[in-house]
Design a protein around this motif. Structure first.
Motif, PDB file in Angstrom:
ATOM      1  N   ARG A   4      -5.400   1.216  -1.837  1.00  0.00           N
ATOM      2  CA  ARG A   4      -4.580   1.854  -0.518  1.00  0.00           C
ATOM      3  C   ARG A   4      -4.822   1.104   0.716  1.00  0.00           C
ATOM      4  O   ARG A   4      -4.587   1.714   1.895  1.00  0.00           O
ATOM      5  CB  ARG A   4      -5.210   3.404  -0.339  1.00  0.00           C
TER       6      ARG A   4
ATOM      7  N   ASP B  40      -2.537   9.536  -0.471  1.00  0.00           N
ATOM      8  CA  ASP B  40      -2.648   8.453  -0.244  1.00  0.00           C
ATOM      9  C   ASP B  40      -3.596   7.938   1.006  1.00  0.00           C
ATOM     10  O   ASP B  40      -4.493   7.185   0.915  1.00  0.00           O
ATOM     11  CB  ASP B  40      -1.259   7.549  -0.115  1.00  0.00           C
TER      12      ASP B  40
ATOM     13  N   ALA C 286      -7.544   6.348   1.128  1.00  0.00           N
ATOM     14  CA  ALA C 286      -7.690   5.160   2.185  1.00  0.00           C
ATOM     15  C   ALA C 286      -8.964   5.474   2.807  1.00  0.00           C
ATOM     16  O   ALA C 286      -9.993   4.891   3.135  1.00  0.00           O
ATOM     17  CB  ALA C 286      -6.434   4.609   2.854  1.00  0.00           C
TER      18      ALA C 286
ATOM     19  N   LYS D 288       0.094   2.391   2.042  1.00  0.00           N
ATOM     20  CA  LYS D 288      -1.048   1.330   2.189  1.00  0.00           C
ATOM     21  C   LYS D 288      -1.491   1.337   3.779  1.00  0.00           C
ATOM     22  O   LYS D 288      -0.627   1.122   4.468  1.00  0.00           O
ATOM     23  CB  LYS D 288      -0.955   0.064   1.711  1.00  0.00           C
TER      24      LYS D 288
END
Ligand SMILES: Nc1ncnc2c1ncn2[C@@H]1O[C@H](COP(=O)(O)OP(=O)(O)OP(=O)(O)O)[C@@H](O)[C@H]1O
Length: 446
Positions: free
Chosen positions: A130, A177, A181, A211
């Motif tokens: 991520r 997501d 991260a 990301k």
């Protein structure tokens, strides 16, 4: 840092795009804690560089000339830009694979050169699907070059301006997501400190898989930090209170993003576009969740807790009932109809100051007209852009217009990915379904 100082800093750093500019601390060096990155972390990164770039590229960290750069790399189109850098698609000559090259102009750093060194050091110490991956860095007299993994789908800011707002399942997937991260970097005691849509990059094919990028403000946090920095719309109350903060500031910013994803505008807005007032509202933490439309989305509240102790952590967010329930509903594949080429063209439009283009006509799942989408995109940008010239008095009216517009859209829409919340928003006949774990509303951590 004084708040007045922040404003002037921000104004001076503001560039000719409409994305939010981060406030960067002047005493940057003191704030860093690079020694806390262990040698083991760095060695670990060495194993990451399995790409076949070893023999083709200039040595990592090398001081090189512009000719060396041109000899080694074939620079392509611009895929993004920020206050300090331009990011280009790039090929290592002799290799087929495409990378991203972040080119930082030292002149724009204005004495904050350590910011980029910090980003390099931190990215070298991190490896997670991520997070954006850094392969090499080089520097010339005037620029720093970061050879990175290319994430070709544009950033989340573009996705928001394009879509206006998102379904709960789509938003939940994105929050998952971001949480993944954050869980990873927070486990290493690293705070990103500039979580915002512009720093969340999307994979290609219209995917909403994200990301995390831009570690320019990130730092290792081993004790409370007092430096005021970040981007106004997303800044956490404890940063403004100057009482000391930790990694929880990233979770707050994620809460702001979740609110934006679901509502189409930020939770804290100054009617007069006054930054001082915005900061006061953030510190008060008064978010208006219009009932019953927001009742299901208890996670927003749990992320926007003024007290960092009561706020969810990234790990807790991943286990939150709303998130799990919403993700379970989601057939993520194909949820967003944008294509790579759309994102690409949008990036180009963004750079050329345009927002809308004809490709949206093919987006049959979106009921709005081009004019409506253009208006939504402009409005979102204007709301975030506290230093722009937009007529301040128009802003709340614009927000209302977004409400009206999205309301109309939903009434007209038969799109398959319409959210529960949106349906509720437009028609009171459809009462919100109770989330699977309604009790999670109160699972705030001490
Ligand atoms: N690896 C990448 N692949 C694709 N696009 C990227 C990549 N890295 C950055 N970008 C794009 O370039 C933009 C600018 O990059 P970045 O945020 O790192 O620059 P910056 O000047 O440090 O930004 P800021 O003004 O927030 O400090 C991003 O918003 C994103 O759209």
């Amino acid at each position: 840092m004084e708040k007045t100082q922040q404003r002037s800093l921000k104004a001076e750093e503001h560039v000719a795009n409409t994305k939010s500019s981060p406030i960067v601390p002047q005493n940057w060096d003191k704030d860093l804690n690079l020694e806390a990155i262990t040698e083991q972390d760095i060695n670990q990164q060495e194993t990451v560089e399995q790409k076949d770039i070893q023999s083709n590229v200039l040595p990592d960290g090398a001081e090189v000339s512009l000719e060396d750069i041109e000899h080694c790399y074939d620079m392509g189109r611009v895929v993004g830009d920020g206050n300090f850098a331009v990011v280009r698609e790039c090929r290592v000559r002799g290799l087929a694979e495409t990378f991203a090259m972040k080119i930082v102009d030292n002149a724009k750093l204005q004495g904050r050169g350590n910011m980029i060194q910090n980003e390099i050091a931190l990215l070298h110490s991190l490896e997670h699907p991520r997070l954006i991956q850094l392969f090499r860095s080089h520097h010339t007299d005037t620029h720093v070059y970061l050879l990175m993994e290319l994430v070709a789908g544009g950033d989340l800011f573009d996705a928001i301006t394009q879509s206006g707002r998102f379904t709960e399942p789509s938003a939940a997937c994105m929050i998952r997501d971001i949480s993944q991260a954050l869980e990873y970097i927070h486990s290493k005691s690293i705070a990103h400190r500039d979580i915002k849509p512009e720093n969340l990059l999307r994979h290609g094919n219209g995917s909403l898989n994200l990301k995390l990028a831009d570690f320019g403000l990130a730092m290792v946090v081993t004790e409370p930090v007092f430096t005021v920095c970040g981007t106004p719309t997303y800044v956490a109350p404890e940063i403004l209170a100057e009482t000391g903060y930790g990694v929880g500031v990233d979770v707050w910013a994620m809460g702001v993003i979740l609110f934006v994803l679901l509502g189409g505008f930020p939770p804290f807005r100054s009617p007069d576009r006054n930054q001082e007032e915005l900061f006061r509202l953030i510190q008060k933490g008064e978010v208006h969740f219009l009932s019953p439309y927001w009742d299901n989305v208890s996670e927003v509240r749990a992320l926007l807790e003024v007290s960092p102790k009561r706020r969810l952590t990234a790990s807790q967010t991943l286990q939150h009932g709303w998130l799990l329930h919403a993700i379970a509903q989601k057939d993520h594949k194909g949820a967003i109809k944008a294509t790579d080429s759309m994102a690409e063209r949008r990036n180009q439009q963004k750079l050329s100051g345009q927002v809308e283009s004809a490709e949206n006509k093919s987006d049959s799942h979106k009921p709005e007209t081009l004019a409506e989408k253009y208006h939504a995109a402009q409005t979102y940008k204007n709301i975030l852009n506290y230093d722009s010239d937009i007529n301040a008095c128009d802003r709340d009216q614009q927000i209302q217009e977004i409400h009206n517009m999205t309301s109309n859209q939903q009434n007209a829409s038969h799109a398959e990915d319409t959210t529960t919340m949106n349906k509720q928003y437009t028609t009171d006949q459809h009462k919100p379904e109770k989330p699977a774990q309604q009790e999670d509303t109160d699972t705030k951590q001490e």
